[in-house]
Design a protein around this motif. Structure first.
Motif, mmCIF file in Angstrom:
data_model
loop_
_atom_site.group_PDB
_atom_site.id
_atom_site.type_symbol
_atom_site.label_atom_id
_atom_site.label_comp_id
_atom_site.label_asym_id
_atom_site.label_seq_id
_atom_site.Cartn_x
_atom_site.Cartn_y
_atom_site.Cartn_z
ATOM 1 N N PHE A 106 5.377 -6.139 -1.337
ATOM 2 C CA PHE A 106 4.145 -5.396 -1.609
ATOM 3 C C PHE A 106 4.257 -4.641 -2.925
ATOM 4 O O PHE A 106 3.345 -4.675 -3.757
ATOM 5 C CB PHE A 106 3.850 -4.429 -0.466
ATOM 6 N N CYS A 110 1.613 -6.284 -5.168
ATOM 7 C CA CYS A 110 0.333 -5.690 -4.778
ATOM 8 C C CYS A 110 0.119 -4.266 -5.262
ATOM 9 O O CYS A 110 -1.027 -3.845 -5.467
ATOM 10 C CB CYS A 110 0.199 -5.693 -3.245
ATOM 11 N N SER A 111 1.194 -3.506 -5.432
ATOM 12 C CA SER A 111 1.061 -2.072 -5.692
ATOM 13 C C SER A 111 0.434 -1.768 -7.047
ATOM 14 O O SER A 111 -0.146 -0.691 -7.234
ATOM 15 C CB SER A 111 2.423 -1.386 -5.592
ATOM 16 N N HIS A 114 -3.316 -2.010 -5.775
ATOM 17 C CA HIS A 114 -3.668 -1.327 -4.522
ATOM 18 C C HIS A 114 -2.937 -0.007 -4.324
ATOM 19 O O HIS A 114 -3.141 0.625 -3.286
ATOM 20 C CB HIS A 114 -3.387 -2.251 -3.335
ATOM 21 N N GLY A 118 -1.065 1.726 -0.727
ATOM 22 C CA GLY A 118 -2.147 0.887 -0.232
ATOM 23 C C GLY A 118 -3.501 1.557 -0.216
ATOM 24 O O GLY A 118 -4.427 1.090 0.460
ATOM 25 N N ASN A 131 -9.171 0.055 -0.801
ATOM 26 C CA ASN A 131 -8.246 0.739 0.092
ATOM 27 C C ASN A 131 -7.895 -0.190 1.254
ATOM 28 O O ASN A 131 -8.780 -0.825 1.830
ATOM 29 C CB ASN A 131 -8.914 2.020 0.616
ATOM 30 N N LEU A 132 -6.622 -0.288 1.600
ATOM 31 C CA LEU A 132 -6.171 -1.204 2.646
ATOM 32 C C LEU A 132 -5.945 -0.525 3.996
ATOM 33 O O LEU A 132 -5.480 -1.170 4.932
ATOM 34 C CB LEU A 132 -4.864 -1.884 2.214
ATOM 35 N N ILE A 140 -6.344 -9.435 5.518
ATOM 36 C CA ILE A 140 -5.336 -9.374 4.455
ATOM 37 C C ILE A 140 -4.821 -10.770 4.118
ATOM 38 O O ILE A 140 -4.677 -11.132 2.944
ATOM 39 C CB ILE A 140 -4.169 -8.468 4.888
ATOM 40 N N ILE A 171 1.974 -3.267 5.432
ATOM 41 C CA ILE A 171 0.676 -2.592 5.332
ATOM 42 C C ILE A 171 0.317 -1.940 6.662
ATOM 43 O O ILE A 171 -0.219 -0.823 6.699
ATOM 44 C CB ILE A 171 -0.417 -3.586 4.897
ATOM 45 N N GLN A 175 -0.523 2.002 7.413
ATOM 46 C CA GLN A 175 -1.714 2.458 8.127
ATOM 47 C C GLN A 175 -1.367 3.421 9.250
ATOM 48 O O GLN A 175 -2.150 4.327 9.560
ATOM 49 C CB GLN A 175 -2.481 1.251 8.694
#
Length: 217
Positions: A106, A110-111, A114, A118, A131-132, A140, A171, A175
């Motif tokens: 991630f 991804c960072s 995002h 995240g 926002n994830l 996803i 992720i 969360q």
């Protein structure tokens, strides 16, 4: 065949004005030939499509179509050309996923868009990475294999199906993470935290200065 026919009718009624009557695309929307069922399930299932009109970026909202209608639309678009299929429950099952590796993947892939937590972030030309924190595993996975908006497509050669599970697992952990130390300020990093401390600190110093001045009189 019946599902495809139903999807075609729904497409002509709600999508053809932008994507063309044969899904060939137009000045208001891209071609959908070859995007696959996963792209339709992601875009329509998240409420990003249909859009009220051309805009900078589609936003997620309550879906307009039912699950059955979304499945029909996906079946119709899938019939127009080969593309990524909707991932199965097994494909998004993270029970055996590697959390540590998912975090590394991630942060590497991804960072930059995002945010490391995240929470999303700003991109160029008025666009943004979402926002994830409310994203579901299937959503996803579909985003990774279809590359919506500014997001690149992460094929199985770039990120394997198992590695995709690892990322989803990470992720999911983000969360669920708590903040025992206090308010997280959106987890946007040291800039946000620094601005907050500066504003609050300046406010406190102003109040103290006014109080001292009043006492001196």
């Amino acid at each position: 065949a019946t599902q495809v026919d139903q999807g075609k009718q729904l497409f002509l009624e709600g999508c053809s004005s932008c994507h063309g009557v044969a899904a060939q695309g137009s000045s208001d929307g891209p071609s959908l030939i070859g995007v696959g069922a996963a792209a339709v399930d992601f875009q329509v299932g998240s409420g990003r499509m249909p859009m009220a009109g051309p805009a900078i970026q589609a936003v997620d909202k309550k879906p307009v179509y039912t699950e059955e209608e979304i499945a029909s639309l996906a079946a119709y678009v899938a019939s127009l050309g080969a593309g990524p299929a909707i991932p199965s429950d097994e494909m998004v099952d993270t029970s055996g996923a590697d959390l540590v590796l998912g975090g590394e993947l991630f942060r590497t892939n991804c960072s930059q868009c995002h945010n490391v937590a995240g929470r999303g972030g700003a991109l160029s030309n008025g666009r943004w990475a979402p926002n994830l924190m409310a994203a579901e595993p299937k959503e996803i996975y579909e985003a990774m294999i279809t590359g919506p908006q500014n997001m690149p497509v992460f094929s199985d050669k770039t990120i394997t199906p198992q590695e995709k599970k690892d990322i989803i697992r990470y992720i999911d952990e983000l969360q669920k993470s708590e903040n025992p130390g206090g308010a997280d300020l959106g987890r946007f990093g040291p800039v946000t935290e620094g601005v907050f401390i500066f504003i609050v600190g300046l406010g406190i110093l102003t109040v103290i200065s006014v109080w001292i001045g009043a006492k001196a009189r």
